[in-house]
Design an enzyme around this catalytic site. Structure first.
Site, short mmCIF file in Angstrom:
data_model
loop_
_atom_site.label_atom_id
_atom_site.label_comp_id
_atom_site.label_asym_id
_atom_site.label_seq_id
_atom_site.Cartn_x
_atom_site.Cartn_y
_atom_site.Cartn_z
N SER A 146 0.91 -1.08 0.15
CA SER A 146 -0.08 -0.08 -0.01
C SER A 146 1.00 1.17 0.17
O SER A 146 2.12 0.94 0.32
CB SER A 146 -0.86 -0.02 1.29
N TYR A 159 -2.76 -1.08 10.47
CA TYR A 159 -2.65 -1.18 9.09
C TYR A 159 -1.24 -0.48 8.47
O TYR A 159 -0.63 -1.19 7.49
CB TYR A 159 -3.91 -0.45 8.20
#
Length: 260
Positions: A146, A159
């Site tokens: 990401s 995350y």
């Protein structure tokens, strides 16, 4: 006409929808034998049906990677049914939108489950496939990370940490196994129109007190969000022999958010 991945056995986690599904479809179109893994059998069955209808080859594997033993069991099952995994795509993951909170208020159990799926499962999958890749002298490991591997989002401690960590894991694999004919790279998507990211965009728009559609339209310099099909062509390249000299790299596919 032959494909770039003809005959290669490719295990893709989180293949039932979103980015994983798009990668599975593109891999199959390029001749790979796709081992599609996810928790939802219905989504996997739909994917396999679509691939086989187009003349490709795919097998569904139901796996819950929140379970620590599932990674090794999955790789063993794929090997028994299809042969040794030659391409691993670490795509399964959990986002921050289920329980967003500042660090001081972050839920400990959610932290643990996020790191299990986003970081520990890829580690265990790499550990399980690497011996056969070394024996064959060829392998590709692609990790869908990401842009949060590079920059943080607020209220997303687990995350952010997991995605920073998985980039470090991918680079470690790259440096340790470069001489064995194995490459390891990351793809770092920006905001992609997926079920997981939909919830995050809605949360951020509400948190900021702005119109959802206007907020979404301004998420990237190019405008709007990506779609899964914007990610999959890079995965095909990284899995192919064209990328034999590319390893330890992390590619942003994000509409221009992170320019580094």
């Amino acid at each position: 006409m032959t494909g770039k991945l003809d005959g290669r056995i490719a295990l893709i986690t989180g293949a039932g929808r979103g980015i994983g599904r798009a990668i599975a479809l593109d891999f199959a179109a390029q001749g790979a034998h796709v081992a599609a893994a996810a928790r939802s059998q219905d989504q996997l069955d739909s994917l396999v049906k679509e691939i086989t209808a187009a003349g490709g080859t795919a097998t569904a594997f139901s796996a819950d990677l929140f379970n620590r033993s599932a990674a090794a069991e999955l790789v063993a099952e794929v090997k028994a049914k299809m042969g040794a995994v030659e391409i691993l795509v670490n795509n399964a993951g959990i986002g921050s939108s289920a329980k967003p909170a500042p660090v001081a208020e972050f839920d400990d159990d959610f932290w643990d489950s996020t790191l299990q799926l986003n970081l520990t499962a890829p580690f265990l999958l790499c550990k399980a496939v690497l011996p056969d890749m070394v024996a064959a002298g060829w392998g590709r490991i692609i990790t869908v990370a990401s842009i949060n591997s590079r920059i943080p989002s607020v209220h997303a401690a687990a995350y952010n940490a997991s995605k920073h960590g998985v980039m470090g894991l991918a680079r470690t694999v790259a440096v340790e196994y470069a001489r064995a004919g194995i490459t390891s790279n990351c793809i770092c998507p920006g905001p992609v129109k997926t079920v997981m990211n939909n919830a995050r965009v809605q949360y951020d728009a509400q948190r900021k007190g702005v119109d959802h559609d206007e907020y979404e339209a301004g998420l990237t310099p190019i405008g709007g969000r990506l779609v899964p099909e914007d990610i999959s062509p890079l995965a095909v390249y990284l899995a192919s022999d064209d990328a034999k000299m590319v390893t330890g790299q992390s590619y942003n596919v994000d509409g221009g958010i992170v320019m580094s």
